[in-house]
Design an enzyme around this catalytic site. Structure first.
Site, PDB file in Angstrom:
ATOM      1  N   SER A  10       0.828  -1.212   0.000  1.00 50.64           N
ATOM      2  CA  SER A  10       0.000   0.000   0.000  1.00 50.64           C
ATOM      3  C   SER A  10       0.858   1.256   0.000  1.00 50.64           C
ATOM      4  O   SER A  10       0.361   2.367   0.150  1.00 50.64           O
ATOM      5  CB  SER A  10      -0.929  -0.005   1.220  1.00 50.64           C
ATOM      6  N   ASN A  95      -1.848  -3.715  12.802  1.00 56.71           N
ATOM      7  CA  ASN A  95      -3.309  -3.576  12.752  1.00 56.71           C
ATOM      8  C   ASN A  95      -3.814  -2.416  13.606  1.00 56.71           C
ATOM      9  O   ASN A  95      -4.645  -1.623  13.165  1.00 56.71           O
ATOM     10  CB  ASN A  95      -3.991  -4.875  13.189  1.00 56.71           C
ATOM     11  N   THR A 140     -40.463  26.832  -6.239  1.00 55.21           N
ATOM     12  CA  THR A 140     -40.648  25.432  -5.845  1.00 55.21           C
ATOM     13  C   THR A 140     -40.905  24.712  -7.154  1.00 55.21           C
ATOM     14  O   THR A 140     -41.525  25.293  -8.064  1.00 55.21           O
ATOM     15  CB  THR A 140     -41.831  25.239  -4.875  1.00 55.21           C
ATOM     16  N   HIS A 141     -40.407  23.509  -7.278  1.00 58.62           N
ATOM     17  CA  HIS A 141     -40.488  22.751  -8.547  1.00 58.62           C
ATOM     18  C   HIS A 141     -39.843  23.531  -9.694  1.00 58.62           C
ATOM     19  O   HIS A 141     -40.208  23.360 -10.845  1.00 58.62           O
ATOM     20  CB  HIS A 141     -41.932  22.411  -8.927  1.00 58.62           C
ATOM     21  N   SER A 262     -16.055  28.268 -25.746  1.00 59.82           N
ATOM     22  CA  SER A 262     -16.240  27.060 -26.546  1.00 59.82           C
ATOM     23  C   SER A 262     -15.259  27.113 -27.708  1.00 59.82           C
ATOM     24  O   SER A 262     -14.924  28.188 -28.203  1.00 59.82           O
ATOM     25  CB  SER A 262     -17.687  27.018 -27.049  1.00 59.82           C
ATOM     26  N   LYS A 268     -19.850  31.876 -26.410  1.00 60.33           N
ATOM     27  CA  LYS A 268     -20.121  31.153 -25.167  1.00 60.33           C
ATOM     28  C   LYS A 268     -19.189  31.484 -24.003  1.00 60.33           C
ATOM     29  O   LYS A 268     -17.997  31.684 -24.179  1.00 60.33           O
ATOM     30  CB  LYS A 268     -20.029  29.649 -25.431  1.00 60.33           C
ATOM     31  N   ASN A 270     -18.983  29.354 -20.659  1.00 60.07           N
ATOM     32  CA  ASN A 270     -19.584  28.208 -19.953  1.00 60.07           C
ATOM     33  C   ASN A 270     -19.168  28.200 -18.486  1.00 60.07           C
ATOM     34  O   ASN A 270     -18.004  28.457 -18.171  1.00 60.07           O
ATOM     35  CB  ASN A 270     -19.143  26.901 -20.613  1.00 60.07           C
ATOM     36  N   GLU A 275     -19.853  23.489 -13.007  1.00 61.93           N
ATOM     37  CA  GLU A 275     -20.206  22.166 -13.533  1.00 61.93           C
ATOM     38  C   GLU A 275     -19.283  21.087 -12.980  1.00 61.93           C
ATOM     39  O   GLU A 275     -19.720  19.979 -12.667  1.00 61.93           O
ATOM     40  CB  GLU A 275     -20.140  22.183 -15.058  1.00 61.93           C
ATOM     41  N   TYR A 302      -9.096  -7.871  11.958  1.00 65.36           N
ATOM     42  CA  TYR A 302      -8.478  -7.221  10.800  1.00 65.36           C
ATOM     43  C   TYR A 302      -8.490  -8.152   9.583  1.00 65.36           C
ATOM     44  O   TYR A 302      -8.212  -9.340   9.691  1.00 65.36           O
ATOM     45  CB  TYR A 302      -7.029  -6.813  11.114  1.00 65.36           C
ATOM     46  N   GLN A 307      -7.077  -2.520   3.876  1.00 65.95           N
ATOM     47  CA  GLN A 307      -6.042  -1.685   3.276  1.00 65.95           C
ATOM     48  C   GLN A 307      -6.621  -0.814   2.152  1.00 65.95           C
ATOM     49  O   GLN A 307      -6.105   0.266   1.866  1.00 65.95           O
ATOM     50  CB  GLN A 307      -4.938  -2.599   2.734  1.00 65.95           C
ATOM     51  N   LYS A 310      -8.009   3.260   2.247  1.00 59.43           N
ATOM     52  CA  LYS A 310      -7.330   4.553   2.152  1.00 59.43           C
ATOM     53  C   LYS A 310      -7.561   5.320   0.844  1.00 59.43           C
ATOM     54  O   LYS A 310      -7.860   6.527   0.904  1.00 59.43           O
ATOM     55  CB  LYS A 310      -5.845   4.373   2.469  1.00 59.43           C
TER      56      LYS A 310
HETATM   57  N1  ARG Z   1      -0.885  -1.742   5.052  1.00 58.76           N
HETATM   58  C1  ARG Z   1      -1.804  -2.360   5.921  1.00 58.76           C
HETATM   59  C2  ARG Z   1      -3.159  -1.637   5.855  1.00 58.76           C
HETATM   60  O1  ARG Z   1      -3.205  -0.592   5.341  1.00 58.76           O
HETATM   61  C3  ARG Z   1      -1.292  -2.329   7.321  1.00 58.76           C
HETATM   62  C4  ARG Z   1      -1.804  -3.416   8.196  1.00 58.76           C
HETATM   63  C5  ARG Z   1      -1.295  -4.749   7.763  1.00 58.76           C
HETATM   64  N2  ARG Z   1      -1.693  -5.795   8.648  1.00 58.76           N
HETATM   65  C6  ARG Z   1      -1.602  -7.089   8.354  1.00 58.76           C
HETATM   66  N3  ARG Z   1      -2.051  -7.893   9.249  1.00 58.76           N
HETATM   67  N4  ARG Z   1      -1.093  -7.507   7.235  1.00 58.76           N
HETATM   68  O2  ARG Z   1      -4.181  -2.115   6.316  1.00 58.76           O
END
Ligand code: ARG
Length: 442
Positions: A10, A95, A140-141, A262, A268, A270, A275, A302, A307, A310
């Protein structure tokens, strides 16, 4: 399998947690020293090493690539201070560490988002102050309904944003609960002091169940939900800007830099920024859906699926902050075309409700009054007249109760100032709203 490391890693996205990770580790090590699990001298070496890594990160130096940011920092620490660096991971696991990091990170994000919302509210309140004499149709509407003040309209968004801020403040209470010390899933046999770590990190409390602590991402879902609602509100405001700036409405102007031309149609301008803000809301809702789908059906405790939490969290955070910034700048450049909005109040018979109320005050059942005014409006449509243009004689053919004073009641300004109920659109009530919202902007 060639790309296994990359697949399970990660690092490409959790490097953002580096500062939070070091902050968490420093607190953890201080706690280990206090509880005599580590000696003061080992603790000092580790903290010094972590500080030097933090300094390098702040200078923009990249750490060598590892599976994730937690391993990357630990390896770098051992490289810098030797095997003693390996003691840092006593009585914890990745974890509880990653759950802690994310909470530390989100706390900062939430506080900065709250500030940005306040900045937008402040611009809205300022523009509202300048639009207390702007009269426009309220809808309204999306059909003309009753006249309102331009300021009242802008303040509606300021109050929406106030709820957004309160929601984030509330979310913060559940973000600042410390999972560290839950270790892998079962707690630890080391005699740690979790409350002390929480105090060092300025967290409100500690988690109650280690299984729950390492698998809980509710706080992240809640945060992304709060961001989704902010996005929805920004998208609604963007929609108003798009409609109001169209040639058909011509109610407002925004700065040229928020629009683009445009490639084919030279006339134009825009409203691209509005948007894009409207479009970005879809992206943030997608982040929320991703997050909820990731946590659904995970058995305790866990699981590596977590992971994947994120990228959507970071994406939602970045997107909403960017949209808040652009919306704040765009609203700074916003102005009403008061003549145009006033002229529009002559269309759509928006005084009709006042005539019905006028008759109801003369003891005519509101239902009957409503039917009478419907007939008056149909007559106007046939004669191509506005309600102002009818003579008193014409009014009297519909109801004998209508007197000359009706014209006072259907005067647009009088209509607005009569709406003096708490939270209504009268100038007096709107001025109070401006004062009240300003108190909410710290
Ligand atoms: N990179 C992992 C995560 O974002 C960290 C935790 C990893 N834990 C494990 N038991 N492999 O969740």
């Amino acid at each position: 399998m060639k790309n296994f490391e990359q697949f399970i890693g990660s690092f490409s996205f959790d490097w953002r947690l580096a500062k939070a990770d070091i902050e968490g580790s420093v607190a953890h090590v201080k706690m280990l020293v206090k509880t005599k699990i580590l000696t003061a001298s080992d603790g000092a070496k580790i903290i010094k090493g972590l500080s030097s890594i933090l300094k390098d990160i702040e200078k923009g130096r990249q750490l060598p690539k590892e599976e994730d940011i937690h391993y990357a920092i630990e390896k770098e620490l051992i490289k810098r201070i030797g095997p003693v660096g390996g003691k840092m991971h006593t009585a914890r696991s990745r974890n509880d560490q990653v759950a802690t990091d994310l909470r530390i990170y989100l706390r900062t994000e939430i506080l900065s988002t709250i500030k940005m919302i306040s900045a937008l509210q402040s611009v809205l309140a300022d523009k509202a102050g300048k639009s207390v004499d702007v009269i426009m149709p309220g809808y309204t509407h999306l059909q003309p309904a009753q006249p309102v003040l331009g300021a009242h309209y802008l303040l509606a968004y300021a109050w929406m944003l106030q709820r957004d801020k309160e929601r984030l403040e509330d979310c913060l209470k559940r973000v600042t609960v410390l999972p560290l010390g839950s270790a892998a899933l079962a707690g630890t046999s080391f005699k740690i002091d979790r409350n002390y770590t929480a105090k060092l990190l300025n967290f409100d409390s500690i988690t109650q169940n280690s299984l729950d602590a390492v698998s809980d991402r509710d706080f992240a879902c809640e945060y992304v939900f709060d961001l989704s609602l902010i996005s929805a509100h920004l998208s609604k405001l963007a929609e108003e800007i798009i409609i109001w700036s169209s040639a058909e409405f011509g109610f407002i102007k925004i700065g040229d830099i928020f629009t683009s031309g445009s490639s084919i149609m030279p006339q134009k301008r825009n409203p691209d920024c509005a948007e894009i803000i409207r479009g970005k809301s879809g992206r943030v809702f997608g982040d929320l859906t991703a997050l909820l789908t990731i946590i659904k059906a995970l058995p305790l405790a866990y699981n590596r699926d977590l992971q994947e939490d994120k990228p959507p969290v970071f994406d939602a955070a970045d997107t909403v902050k960017l949209c808040l910034e652009v919306m704040t700048d765009m609203m700074n450049s916003f102005s009403f075309n008061g003549e145009k909005t006033l002229k529009s109040t002559q269309k759509g018979f928006i005084q009709a409700t006042e005539i019905a109320d006028y008759l109801a005050r003369k003891n005519i059942p509101f239902r009957t009054a409503h039917a009478t005014v419907k007939n008056i409006v149909n007559y106007c449509i046939k004669k191509e007249k506005t309600l102002n243009e009818l003579s008193i004689e014409e009014y009297k053919t519909f109801s004998n109760e209508i007197e000359k004073d009706i014209f006072k009641f259907i005067n647009i300004e009088n209509i607005i100032n009569a709406k003096n109920s708490y939270g209504g659109t009268s100038k007096k009530s709107v001025l109070k709203q401006i004062a009240d919202i300003k108190k909410c902007i710290k």
